[in-house]
Design an enzyme around this catalytic site. Structure first.
Site, PDB file in Angstrom:
ATOM      1  N   HIS A 156       0.827  -1.086   0.028  1.00 45.03           N
ATOM      2  CA  HIS A 156       0.076  -0.064   0.026  1.00 45.03           C
ATOM      3  C   HIS A 156       0.579   1.409   0.047  1.00 45.03           C
ATOM      4  O   HIS A 156       0.350   2.399   0.504  1.00 45.03           O
ATOM      5  CB  HIS A 156      -1.082   0.047   1.203  1.00 45.03           C
ATOM      6  N   SER A 277      14.536  21.203 -16.513  1.00 51.25           N
ATOM      7  CA  SER A 277      13.387  21.688 -16.684  1.00 51.25           C
ATOM      8  C   SER A 277      13.941  23.187 -17.443  1.00 51.25           C
ATOM      9  O   SER A 277      15.149  23.868 -17.339  1.00 51.25           O
ATOM     10  CB  SER A 277      12.956  22.180 -15.499  1.00 51.25           C
ATOM     11  N   GLU A 290       9.413   8.124 -17.082  1.00 48.19           N
ATOM     12  CA  GLU A 290       7.923   8.790 -17.275  1.00 48.19           C
ATOM     13  C   GLU A 290       7.588   8.217 -18.781  1.00 48.19           C
ATOM     14  O   GLU A 290       6.427   7.861 -19.140  1.00 48.19           O
ATOM     15  CB  GLU A 290       8.126  10.166 -17.170  1.00 48.19           C
TER      16      GLU A 290
END
Ligand code: ARG
Length: 458
Positions: A156, A277, A290
């Site tokens: 979890h 970035s 990703e």
């Protein structure tokens, strides 16, 4: 280019329709396989006496020349051709006149394309296989360095029990081992030859399907000619196997992304495998992971495309089936791209053992071991579980942890507790003692690595 089937028609096909219908822009990549299949077919036609030996030899020579010319760039694919099959046959006829026109005797594009895809996929499966083998091998190598690196195991996404980083990596190694088996399995079922199925109903010529099948390295000719041209189950199976590989890679990516965050900082990716970035100077983003996670979605889509494309088609060939190629090619291209980028990303990442260990030291990850301590002293597990729950609640209230809770607090719950409890619940003991088969202890992980390497090398 005049259509080979123009005889029946009184007009040229509309140029929009021609572009709509054409598949050469994507099936052109099968030119080698198309030629390989045609060479086997021409050989068989000659051997069986369906065409003369001389014509058979001319066809084979011509096909080899065309192959060399496409390979070298001397011959460019004509994007106005209907498909790669028509293009190569037309080129053969351009070069060798009426001999070229004999190649398609007792063959249809329906069995031809079913053959070409199988030949193409067979090579691609070998390439994907090599990459899955590689990632499994790399995981063994990294895990070997981390059989003693303690980290929190989660359920979890909550800290659950202590494990080793080696154990975590070897879990993925097992998944990739099964992926290898799945690829082999697809290959096994796919490796039957549809050539000679004709358009759908075989042929009246005395062809030798066993000869072409064995020339092309198949196990056997397909048993039923309708089936030979009708099914694309092998594309669906392969895209499923690829989807499962991608699902594994995607879960792994998700963990890499989490582990790179400041909140975890379990690992850091090499600068060559991360990106920055455009606005935030401090950022170092795990873009590769990703993108792998993102591309997994499109590969699942490819699998669904194939399933949905086939579900309502009556036997035998229907033009809908031309859509198989872009879907299966996309799945193949992407899984190869993802694996070949992911592997060096893994190989070059830095592992922050201290941060892993610190995270494992918090969150009452040793509570099960505390309960097990009591069980080993004779208490039933459920009672031990309840007492430990009480101790955890006490720790939370006193803002401490089980390692630092004074022995009096333990003894208040039960006399079974003694000073040796601290050793029993220390992180190192918790991990070292989890030596059940398949467990995270250093020796169990070393065993897993050994078993995995054996399976890889068999
Ligand atoms: N380009 C076609 C395909 O990919 C080849 C088979 C064409 N067969 C036909 N009967 N029109 O499916």
């Amino acid at each position: 280019m005049e259509k080979m089937w123009a005889g029946r028609f009184s007009k040229e096909v509309d140029s929009g329709v021609n572009a709509f219908n054409s598949s050469i822009s994507f099936d052109g990549r099968m030119y080698k396989n198309d030629i390989e299949g045609s060479i086997a077919h021409a050989t068989m036609l000659g051997e069986a006496g369906i065409i003369s030996r001389e014509d058979s030899e001319t066809l084979i020579k011509g096909l080899n020349e065309i192959l060399a010319d496409i390979d070298s760039g001397k011959l460019e694919l004509d994007m106005t051709a209907e498909d790669i099959h028509m293009f190569i046959e037309a080129e053969l006829t351009k070069r060798f006149g009426s001999v070229g026109k004999r190649l398609h005797t007792s063959r249809s594009r329906n069995d031809q394309v079913a053959l070409d895809i199988r030949l193409y996929l067979r090579d691609e499966i070998a390439e994907i296989r090599a990459l899955v083998y590689k990632i499994t091998d790399v995981l063994c190598n990294i895990a070997e360095k981390h059989t003693e690196t303690i980290m929190p195991g989660y359920t979890h996404l909550q800290r659950a029990q202590p494990i080793t980083f080696g154990q975590h990596l070897m879990a993925y190694a097992q998944m990739f081992l099964r992926d290898l088996e799945r690829l082999d399995d697809v290959n096994k079922r796919m490796n039957e030859c549809p050539l000679g199925s004709g358009a759908l109903a075989g042929t009246t010529y005395n062809i030798d399907r066993f000869m072409t099948s064995s020339l092309l390295g198949f196990n056997a000719p397909m048993v039923n000619s309708l089936d030979g041209v009708s099914d694309r189950d092998f594309c669906i199976e392969l895209s499923s196997a690829i989807s499962i590989i991608m699902m594994h890679l995607s879960r792994f990516s998700e963990e890499i992304i989490l582990w790179c965050s400041w909140e975890f900082k379990f690992i850091e990716l090499d600068d060559a495998f991360a990106t920055g970035s455009s606005i935030m100077p401090q950022k170092k983003n795990p873009d590769i992971a990703e993108l792998v996670r993102g591309k997994t979605a499109r590969v699942f889509g490819d699998n669904m495309t194939l399933l949905a494309m086939m579900k309502g088609l009556p036997l035998a060939y229907n033009k809908d089936m031309q859509e198989d190629k872009e879907a299966i090619f996309d799945a193949i291209d992407n899984v190869k791209l993802c694996l070949s980028t992911f592997i060096p990303m893994l190989e070059t990442m830095s592992v922050y053992k201290e941060n892993m260990r610190n995270a494992a030291a918090r969150g009452f990850i040793n509570a099960t071991d505390c309960a097990d301590y009591l069980v080993k002293k004779g208490m039933p597990f459920r009672d031990a579980y309840k007492i430990t729950g009480g101790l955890v609640a006490e720790c939370i209230e006193k803002q401490t942890d089980l390692e630092h809770l004074p022995i009096e607090c333990y003894k208040e719950k039960t006399d079974l507790f003694a000073d040796d409890v601290y050793n029993a619940i220390s992180l190192d003991t918790c991990v070292r003692e989890r030596k059940s088969y398949g467990g995270p202890s250093p020796e169990s992980v070393a065993k897993q690595i050994e078993i995995t390497r054996k399976k890889l090398n068999k």
